[in-house]
Design a protein around this motif. Structure first.
Motif, PDB file in Angstrom:
ATOM      1  N   TYR B  53       0.833  -1.202   0.000  1.00  0.00           N
ATOM      2  CA  TYR B  53       0.000   0.000   0.000  1.00  0.00           C
ATOM      3  C   TYR B  53       0.869   1.254   0.000  1.00  0.00           C
ATOM      4  N   MET B  54       1.899   1.195   0.832  1.00  0.00           N
ATOM      5  CA  MET B  54       2.791   2.339   0.936  1.00  0.00           C
ATOM      6  C   MET B  54       3.484   2.600  -0.402  1.00  0.00           C
ATOM      7  N   ARG B  56       2.451   1.909  -3.291  1.00  0.00           N
ATOM      8  CA  ARG B  56       1.511   2.452  -4.264  1.00  0.00           C
ATOM      9  C   ARG B  56       1.266   3.932  -4.022  1.00  0.00           C
ATOM     10  N   LYS B  57       1.104   4.283  -2.772  1.00  0.00           N
ATOM     11  CA  LYS B  57       0.805   5.681  -2.485  1.00  0.00           C
ATOM     12  C   LYS B  57       2.032   6.566  -2.708  1.00  0.00           C
ATOM     13  N   ALA B  60       2.493   6.946  -6.319  1.00  0.00           N
ATOM     14  CA  ALA B  60       1.434   7.773  -6.896  1.00  0.00           C
ATOM     15  C   ALA B  60       1.673   9.242  -6.601  1.00  0.00           C
ATOM     16  N   PHE B  61       2.011   9.542  -5.365  1.00  0.00           N
ATOM     17  CA  PHE B  61       2.183  10.958  -5.017  1.00  0.00           C
ATOM     18  C   PHE B  61       3.389  11.556  -5.709  1.00  0.00           C
ATOM     19  N   LEU B  66      -3.164   9.761  -7.847  1.00  0.00           N
ATOM     20  CA  LEU B  66      -3.808   9.543  -6.557  1.00  0.00           C
ATOM     21  C   LEU B  66      -3.529   8.161  -6.003  1.00  0.00           C
ATOM     22  N   GLY B  67      -3.239   7.225  -6.847  1.00  0.00           N
ATOM     23  CA  GLY B  67      -3.066   5.860  -6.381  1.00  0.00           C
ATOM     24  C   GLY B  67      -4.408   5.224  -6.085  1.00  0.00           C
ATOM     25  N   MET B  69      -7.808   4.354  -4.638  1.00  0.00           N
ATOM     26  CA  MET B  69      -8.734   5.179  -3.858  1.00  0.00           C
ATOM     27  C   MET B  69     -10.074   4.492  -3.624  1.00  0.00           C
ATOM     28  N   TRP B  74      -9.209   6.106   1.323  1.00  0.00           N
ATOM     29  CA  TRP B  74      -7.965   6.301   0.576  1.00  0.00           C
ATOM     30  C   TRP B  74      -7.400   4.995   0.029  1.00  0.00           C
ATOM     31  N   THR B  76      -7.209   2.035   1.328  1.00  0.00           N
ATOM     32  CA  THR B  76      -6.368   1.251   2.231  1.00  0.00           C
ATOM     33  C   THR B  76      -6.593  -0.246   2.092  1.00  0.00           C
ATOM     34  N   GLN B  78      -7.186  -1.802  -0.664  1.00  0.00           N
ATOM     35  CA  GLN B  78      -6.910  -2.240  -2.035  1.00  0.00           C
ATOM     36  C   GLN B  78      -5.981  -3.443  -2.065  1.00  0.00           C
TER      37      GLN B  78
END
Lengths: 326, 376, 400
Positions: B53-54, B56-57, B60-61, B66-67, B69, B74, B76, B78
């Motif tokens: 998850y980390m 991906r985010k 994305a950022f 946005l990664g 969502m 948010w 989480t 996924q």
């Protein structure tokens, strides 16, 4: 040895520079993110977007220019101009039984819309054409709902606006020539309703040069109270008659013979005034479609007063998009 | 029951789970193995979930996206959803593949990571086994994952996979050397092979951490980070799976659960490497603030475990940050970096450290006179 | 599958990557086999459906050969079987990243046949949209080249900026990729209101953004080491293979049709011909091909600024002669334009009917990809991908 260390230093420095850039993006992500959550929010589509087609059936004269212009031959038109075929879809002096576009072939090049003498075929806003079977890609513009509601609203609203602008122009002209003032004014209320209904002269594209010739043919001149009448009249002409006389399966062409239609319309539309369009009887399927355009055209008719509006619309969509991006 | 040794979680569990004692004697050891085995598996899976998850985010950022969502706030959930999806996928084994090896490969890769967890101290007492040769053990076991990857590359019967596996083999063999040098340097400073001892040696003020022990320790620190990236095949060293060159490298033919085992193993290994960096150089589970470190009881355990996880996730972030910034290096450049940069630098740093330890034994900067023995 | 290969043996040769002899010396006691790699047509970095058949020895590419034709769709025949205007949308699909340039090239040829006068306003619009499109195309080249080296993030920044180009172009002509905008005799529609402000906002942004992309990618040490001195192309080789565009200019040859044989109104604008700088690596290598593209973005911005300043506020956008169906007189015309990939030429022969008798397209990417074996033989597998990416090919154009 010197180059060895210099190289290590240079590479490390550039790596740190690069990581600084990504770090700035990471911490300012909120401001810089440019993507949107697609199904939930949608990007603004510019007014010139070339999506799936939209046909103003009542204006079609069955000239086949669009299908001839098509580089991939994906437009199939059937119908007659001599009245031997009586389909339920009436063009201008022609009845159409089929107007299909194979979206499996269509390349959205807009070449079909450009030669149309009556400007009755447009490319709309709908772009999402997903289907699991090839034959589903074939859409009959007369019957199939290829465009979604928003698309329909957009096109109808746009058309109302353009119509309105055209009417305004004509009205000013007409006023100048005061000659037939009295007689025309009497008929104005009635005619306007019918006229707008017929969807006179919409140049959906700014690009398409205005066609004065085609315009003149239409009984547009007396369109005085266009503004009020338009909303009511906007819905397709075929649906209006249908709503009127539900019994008639194949309504007479509204455009071709102006006599019967305006009367009906006038009774209904002129007296109770503009806002009441849906009052008609419960109609067949088309009734539903008729309702929506009515409400929509009311909204869009308001801003339509301004002549510049048409152009503004195109540009106004831009800035918001631009802002989002930056 | 063998005599318990201090700090061995395995025997404490026996105390915690009295029902184990009621089982027949011959079941004690298997049950203990089972229960203790569950802990690393859980930690690896959780770390995998959070790590994916980390990743991906973070990516994305950094990439103005946005990664995920959609699932959970948010996005989480996924990763969990993806895990469930992967479990439900068809298990495809290519017809021409070497079937037994193909099936064994992800397990071997996972086991390698699993074994790494055994020697990681999350707190003084929270360690599966505090081996007295902990560092050697880690260095040895870290290579098991490679075996799994080479098996996967071979068994897939795919040229891209084979090339990826060969790259991995060459890469890991090469980077064992700088990693080994870094570990030896740490051992020189700490004077012990035991992971717990290494951390205990760094107790006290954060200046006591090994990275501050002598002026060249940061070179070792950076060399170890780079070498661990290479061992983990993370960008810019992701040659074995270089997707623009080798499609997906060694796991081109893998799908479904087998693929996700590789994936979890990768993130588990990333976490271990991050934790190892924290343990070897940055005080491990100690926060570096004596007041906090001396708290006893449950709160103290939480602080210490939290400190280790915090440090580990910081390095996890660093790994991701590097990955989403840099291009991939080429095979020959990878060897160049290893043999001509990391090894000489690490070696010189090791020698200097050794001399430093001879001349100024003890606490490094601490023994220079201005704060003697603060840590002890 | 050939299991026994000598990885160690090939590694000793990796040291000198420049011009590797294909006759590799092997230790006598180790049996080695060459591995035939089919790279593509489905491969992440062949930029479409190109197939490269590479004979490799470990990581070394001994020989490679591009195999094209997976995207053939008879452009020339299609163009010959419709009216002149009907072929315009087909040209969109040649180099689909620079459709405006394709439209322009084709329309110039038709106009040369017709000897029709283009309204000045239309000419300005043409230059405007073409240069915008060139920025978009080069951004793709820059971004995907980064992707080939494994740097994923610059790709997103490049695409963010390209997206702005596409938004502007979509507002002008209604489509994002296949514009069908430039027509024989001018352009299809007038510019929408307010678009010029948007363009000037964009080019201001683009300058800053390009600097960022350069810092993140172009001047990154790893990127330089990956690309500099890799796939060095000499001017002789480039000319021999018919390579044009940024690939040719990177070798130091100053050849830009916009300057050399100015078409449209390019003679009115000030801009430089970018050539390989040799700042890193040698002139003609992958890094120089990359830097030429980034600099051409800046040159395009320069041209756009001048267009915005000099442009008439309104005018005819389509010459009357070609507004409807038209029949060019008998004859033939060849025009070439400087597309983002190189010299794009159209030869059109007319027999006096409303359909062209013959259409021939000289696609730059086709020539550019043909040089691949000359550059990539003897390099490493990773370099093959880099070289291919640096050539910036578009398969729609190669296969036509």
């Amino acid at each position: 040895m010197g180059t060895y260390f210099r190289e290590i230093y240079k590479v490390s420095k550039s790596i740190v520079t690069g990581m600084g850039i990504t770090w700035r993006y990471f911490v300012n992500a909120k401001k810089r993110i440019v993507t949107i959550q697609y199904p939930h929010e949608k990007a603004k589509i510019p007014s010139r977007h070339r999506g799936t087609h939209f046909l103003e059936t009542e204006k079609c004269i069955l000239c086949y220019q669009c299908s001839n212009a098509c580089p991939v031959d994906c437009i199939y038109i059937e119908g007659s101009r001599d009245g031997t075929v009586s389909g339920s879809h009436q063009g201008k002096g022609a009845s159409l039984t089929r107007f299909s576009i194979d979206y499996g072939l269509c390349i959205y090049c807009n070449l079909c819309c450009e030669p149309c003498p009556t400007e009755c075929i447009h490319m709309g806003q709908q772009f999402n054409l997903v289907s699991t079977r090839r034959d589903e890609m074939m859409n009959n513009l007369l019957t199939d709902k290829v465009y979604n509601e928003a698309d329909h609203k957009f096109v109808v609203g746009k058309r109302a606006e353009i119509d309105h602008l055209a009417e305004e122009k004509k009205r000013i002209k007409a006023e100048k020539a005061k000659a037939a003032a009295a007689a025309k004014k009497a008929a104005a209320a009635k005619k306007a309703a019918e006229e707008a209904a017929a969807g006179d002269k919409p140049e959906a594209k700014e690009a398409g040069a205005a066609k004065p010739a085609a315009k003149a043919e239409k009984p547009a001149a007396p369109a005085k109270p266009a503004a009020e009448a338009k909303p009511a009249a906007k819905p397709k002409t075929d649906s209006a008659p249908k709503a009127e006389g539900a019994a008639k399966p194949a309504p007479a062409k509204p455009k071709a013979d102006p006599a019967p239609k305006p009367d009906v319309k006038a009774e209904e539309g002129a007296k109770p005034a503009a806002p009441k369009a849906p009052p008609a009887k419960p109609a067949p399927e088309e009734k539903k479609e008729a309702d929506k355009p009515v409400t929509e055209s009311k909204e869009s008719a308001k801003p339509g007063d301004d002549k510049k509006k048409e152009d503004d619309k195109g540009s106004s969509s831009g800035p918001s998009e631009e802002e989002k991006k930056s | 029951m063998p005599e318990t040794t201090t700090g061995a979680l395995i025997y404490q569990i026996l105390e915690l789970l009295p029902f184990l004692k009621e089982l027949p004697e011959f079941l004690h050891i298997p049950m203990l193995m089972f229960v203790t085995g569950l802990i690393p598996v859980t930690v690896i899976s959780l770390v995998g979930l959070v790590g994916v998850y980390m990743e991906r985010k973070v990516s994305a950022f950094m990439q103005i996206r946005l990664g995920p969502m959609e699932y959970g706030p948010w996005g989480t959930l996924q990763t969990l959803a993806d895990g469930i999806k992967l479990m439900g996928k068809e298990d495809i084994i290519p017809r021409e593949a070497d079937k037994p090896l193909f099936i064994l490969a992800p397990i071997a890769a996972f086991v390698g990571v699993f074994l790494l967890f055994i020697a990681i101290p999350f707190d003084r007492d929270i360690i599966v086994v505090d081996l007295n040769v902990g560092i050697f053990y880690l260095a040895a076991v870290a290579s098991i994952e490679v075996v799994g990857i080479i098996m996967a590359g071979w068994a897939s019967n795919n040229k891209w996979s084979l090339l990826g596996a060969m790259r991995e083999a060459a890469q890991v063999v090469a980077y064992e050397i700088p990693v080994g040098i870094c570990l030896v340097t740490v051992v020189i400073v700490s004077g012990s092979f035991s992971m717990v001892d290494i951390v205990e040696e760094q107790k006290g003020l954060f200046l006591n951490w090994f990275i501050f022990r002598n002026p060249v320790m940061w070179v070792v620190f950076i060399a170890f980070i780079i070498a661990s990236l290479a061992e983990l095949k993370r960008a810019p060293f992701d040659l074995p799976e270089a997707e623009s060159e080798l499609v997906s490298g060694f796991h081109t033919e893998y799908s479904g659960m087998r693929f996700s085992i590789f994936f979890i193993a990768e993130y588990g290994a990333m976490f271990v490497a991050s934790a190892l960096i924290a343990i070897l150089f940055l005080g491990g589970y100690y926060t570096g603030i004596p007041f906090l470190d001396n708290i006893d009881g449950i709160l103290g355990i939480l602080i210490r475990v939290g400190a280790l996880f915090g440090k580990a996730f910081a390095f996890l972030f660093l790994q991701m940050w590097i990955r989403w910034t840099l291009p991939r290096i080429r095979l020959d450049q990878m060897f160049y970096l290893c043999y001509k940069v990391l090894v000489p630098f690490g070696f010189v740093a090791m020698i200097i450290t050794a001399f430093w330890q001879m001349v100024l034994p003890g606490d490094g900067f601490m023994s220079l006179g201005w704060a003697p023995g603060l840590g002890k | 599958m050939s299991p026994s290969r000598d990885v160690k043996g090939s590694k000793t040769k990796m040291a000198d990557t420049a011009n590797m002899n294909t006759n590799v010396h092997e230790p006598p006691d180790v049996r080695t086999e060459e591995l035939l790699l089919n790279m593509g047509p489905q491969h992440p970095s062949t930029h479409g459906v190109l197939k490269v058949v590479a004979k490799t020895d470990g990581e070394l590419v001994l020989e490679c050969e591009p195999v094209v034709g997976y995207l053939h769709r008879c452009f020339e025949k299609c163009a010959e079987s419709g009216s002149y205007v009907q072929a315009v949308p087909y040209t969109d699909r040649l180099d689909y990243l620079m459709a405006m340039g394709n439209n322009l090239g084709y329309c110039l040829a038709v106009e040369a046949l017709m000897k029709v006068e283009i309204p000045e306003y239309a000419d300005y619009i043409r230059v405007l949209v073409t240069e915008l499109n060139r920025i978009g195309s080069h951004l793709i080249a820059v971004g995907t080249f980064g992707l080939d080296t494994g740097a994923i993030t610059p790709f997103f920044y490049a695409f963010r900026d390209r997206e702005m180009v596409l938004d502007i172009l979509e507002e002008i002509c209604g489509q994002r990729l296949n514009y069908n905008y430039i027509r024989p005799g001018g352009v299809a529609y007038d510019l929408p209101e307010g678009i010029l402000d948007k363009i000037s906002t964009f080019i201001d942004h683009m300058e800053k953004s390009l600097e960022e992309i350069n810092n993140l990618l172009t001047y990154n040490g790893i990127f330089i080491h990956r690309t500099a001195n890799v796939g060095v192309m000499t001017p002789e080789v480039a000319i021999k293979y018919g390579v044009t565009g940024p690939n040719l200019r990177s070798t130091g040859v100053k050849r830009d049709l916009r300057k050399l044989r100015p078409y449209s109104i390019y003679d009115r604008f000030e801009f430089n011909i970018c050539t390989g700088t040799g700042e890193y690596g040698t002139i003609g290598d992958c890094w120089n091909r990359h830097i030429v593209r980034t600099q051409e973005i800046i040159e395009s911005i320069k041209i756009l600024r001048q267009v915005l300043n000099a442009m008439p506020t309104e005018g005819e956008h389509l010459a009357k002669a070609t507004a409807r169906k038209f029949r060019p007189p008998k004859g033939a015309a060849y025009t070439a334009v400087e597309n983002s990939k190189g010299e794009l030429g159209f030869y059109i022969a007319s027999d006096g009917t409303d359909e062209p008798w013959r259409v021939k397209c000289r696609a730059p990417s086709f020539h550019n990809v043909s040089v691949l074996p000359a550059l990539a033989n003897g390099t490493m597998l990773a370099d093959l991908v880099i070289i291919l990416g640096s050539l910036d090919i578009v398969l729609g154009e190669i296969d036509r």
